[in-house]
Scaffold this motif. Sequence first.
Motif, PDB file in Angstrom:
ATOM      1  N   GLY A   1      48.690  35.710  47.996  1.00 40.47           N
ATOM      2  CA  GLY A   1      49.388  34.926  49.152  1.00 40.47           C
ATOM      3  C   GLY A   1      49.534  35.965  50.288  1.00 40.47           C
ATOM      4  O   GLY A   1      49.948  35.687  51.536  1.00 40.47           O
ATOM      5  N   GLY A   2      48.900  37.323  50.234  1.00 39.16           N
ATOM      6  CA  GLY A   2      48.909  38.276  51.425  1.00 39.16           C
ATOM      7  C   GLY A   2      47.700  37.990  52.328  1.00 39.16           C
ATOM      8  O   GLY A   2      46.834  36.866  52.108  1.00 39.16           O
ATOM      9  N   VAL A   3      47.537  38.990  53.121  1.00 39.57           N
ATOM     10  CA  VAL A   3      46.698  38.666  54.305  1.00 39.57           C
ATOM     11  C   VAL A   3      45.182  38.805  53.656  1.00 39.57           C
ATOM     12  O   VAL A   3      44.388  37.702  53.874  1.00 39.57           O
ATOM     13  CB  VAL A   3      46.843  39.810  55.287  1.00 39.57           C
ATOM     14  CG1 VAL A   3      45.636  39.642  56.395  1.00 39.57           C
ATOM     15  CG2 VAL A   3      48.137  39.829  55.827  1.00 39.57           C
ATOM     16  N   ASP A   4      44.891  39.570  52.985  1.00 34.08           N
ATOM     17  CA  ASP A   4      43.667  39.727  52.393  1.00 34.08           C
ATOM     18  C   ASP A   4      43.210  38.661  51.541  1.00 34.08           C
ATOM     19  O   ASP A   4      42.165  38.031  51.524  1.00 34.08           O
ATOM     20  CB  ASP A   4      43.436  41.145  51.613  1.00 34.08           C
ATOM     21  CG  ASP A   4      43.826  42.237  52.468  1.00 34.08           C
ATOM     22  OD1 ASP A   4      43.475  41.953  53.941  1.00 34.08           O
ATOM     23  OD2 ASP A   4      43.970  43.347  52.162  1.00 34.08           O
ATOM     24  N   SER A   5      43.943  38.303  50.457  1.00 33.82           N
ATOM     25  CA  SER A   5      43.708  37.309  49.416  1.00 33.82           C
ATOM     26  C   SER A   5      43.642  35.954  49.962  1.00 33.82           C
ATOM     27  O   SER A   5      42.795  35.190  49.645  1.00 33.82           O
ATOM     28  CB  SER A   5      44.445  37.466  48.102  1.00 33.82           C
ATOM     29  OG  SER A   5      45.827  36.951  48.402  1.00 33.82           O
ATOM     30  N   SER A   6      44.597  35.752  51.069  1.00 32.69           N
ATOM     31  CA  SER A   6      44.602  34.572  51.702  1.00 32.69           C
ATOM     32  C   SER A   6      43.327  34.186  52.391  1.00 32.69           C
ATOM     33  O   SER A   6      42.598  32.930  52.313  1.00 32.69           O
ATOM     34  CB  SER A   6      45.891  34.202  52.541  1.00 32.69           C
ATOM     35  OG  SER A   6      46.933  34.483  51.978  1.00 32.69           O
ATOM     36  N   PHE A   7      42.788  35.298  53.456  1.00 32.01           N
ATOM     37  CA  PHE A   7      41.427  35.091  53.789  1.00 32.01           C
ATOM     38  C   PHE A   7      40.379  34.932  52.977  1.00 32.01           C
ATOM     39  O   PHE A   7      39.648  33.965  53.168  1.00 32.01           O
ATOM     40  CB  PHE A   7      41.450  36.334  54.756  1.00 32.01           C
ATOM     41  CG  PHE A   7      40.136  36.425  55.670  1.00 32.01           C
ATOM     42  CD1 PHE A   7      39.830  35.435  56.596  1.00 32.01           C
ATOM     43  CD2 PHE A   7      39.154  37.280  55.076  1.00 32.01           C
ATOM     44  CE1 PHE A   7      38.571  35.719  57.266  1.00 32.01           C
ATOM     45  CE2 PHE A   7      37.899  37.236  55.772  1.00 32.01           C
ATOM     46  CZ  PHE A   7      37.660  36.761  56.787  1.00 32.01           C
ATOM     47  N   LEU A   8      40.301  35.655  51.763  1.00 26.49           N
ATOM     48  CA  LEU A   8      39.142  35.559  50.807  1.00 26.49           C
ATOM     49  C   LEU A   8      39.131  33.986  50.285  1.00 26.49           C
ATOM     50  O   LEU A   8      37.946  33.387  50.257  1.00 26.49           O
ATOM     51  CB  LEU A   8      39.231  36.630  49.956  1.00 26.49           C
ATOM     52  CG  LEU A   8      38.119  36.434  48.915  1.00 26.49           C
ATOM     53  CD1 LEU A   8      36.915  36.784  49.309  1.00 26.49           C
ATOM     54  CD2 LEU A   8      38.711  37.427  47.906  1.00 26.49           C
ATOM     55  N   LEU A   9      40.331  33.769  49.934  1.00 28.71           N
ATOM     56  CA  LEU A   9      40.658  32.254  49.311  1.00 28.71           C
ATOM     57  C   LEU A   9      40.158  31.243  50.444  1.00 28.71           C
ATOM     58  O   LEU A   9      39.407  30.188  49.856  1.00 28.71           O
ATOM     59  CB  LEU A   9      41.839  32.121  48.898  1.00 28.71           C
ATOM     60  CG  LEU A   9      42.336  30.610  48.042  1.00 28.71           C
ATOM     61  CD1 LEU A   9      41.398  30.645  46.978  1.00 28.71           C
ATOM     62  CD2 LEU A   9      43.733  30.699  48.056  1.00 28.71           C
TER      63      LEU A   9
END
Length: 279
Positions: A27-35
């Motif tokens: 749910g962080g910046v990086d994993s949200s963008f990737l998802l």
Amino acid sequence: MDELHLKKEKLYDYLKSLGSLAVAFSGGVDSSFLLKCAHDVLSDNVIAITARSSTFPKRELNEAIEFAKEYGIRQIIIDSDELDIKGFRENPVDRCYYCKSELFAKIKKVAEENNIKYIAEGSNMDDLGDYRPGLKAARECGAISPLRTAGLTKNDIRALSKEMGLKTWDKPSFACLASRIPYGQTITKEKLLLIDKAEQFLIDLGFKQIRVRHHGEIARIELLPEDMIKIFQDGLREKIHDYFKSLGFTYITLDLNGYKTGSMNATLDKKIIDNAKIK
């Protein structure tokens, strides 16, 4: 096309080539963008896998669930109690390696059960050369790093996330609660709960990028330098002091150096850091 959008196009092309993907989603910046990017190109061939544990605050779990629901992305919640992992509770300098080894083994198993070919984590180019033993574990479990493959930095990801309308674009950086406890000091559920309560109190007061480092009877508060003055306004200093005392801290301190990711690594020998850097 400018460099930023060339990177995004490269990411989309790479994700499309994978066919199916399970994203380790915090749910962080990086994993949200990737998802979100993965879902844009792979649709239902993407699943988000989120771990529920004592080192992961309930607010972070809820935000991850909300994000997946907002975009109609299938999410699987798994339980991962790090305190049951042999070697983790003792808090060695490679603590994250033990945690991520167990976590990505579970993610890989879930992916296989759902006929997903690849598993991915959300590190970016700014993580290169940093002390990240957890990424070594992820790599050993076969996890790929699409954001690094595309050459994306944290600033790139925030800029593109904002452009895409993702509410996570300016979300503060977060690390598991165990990172607030100095290496070598035992990690317990009681300490993790205390840290979570202390940080939530500061968040409720309006502070965003914060850490509460647990040094026994001392709480060391890290804030952004520009936010430090706020503590001395509107009686906040007294409120924070009294609440932290009620949690059991004897001394409550403000780190004059301000918020710094991985500040606990300052105690590590340079050779340990160099040997564990991500190449």
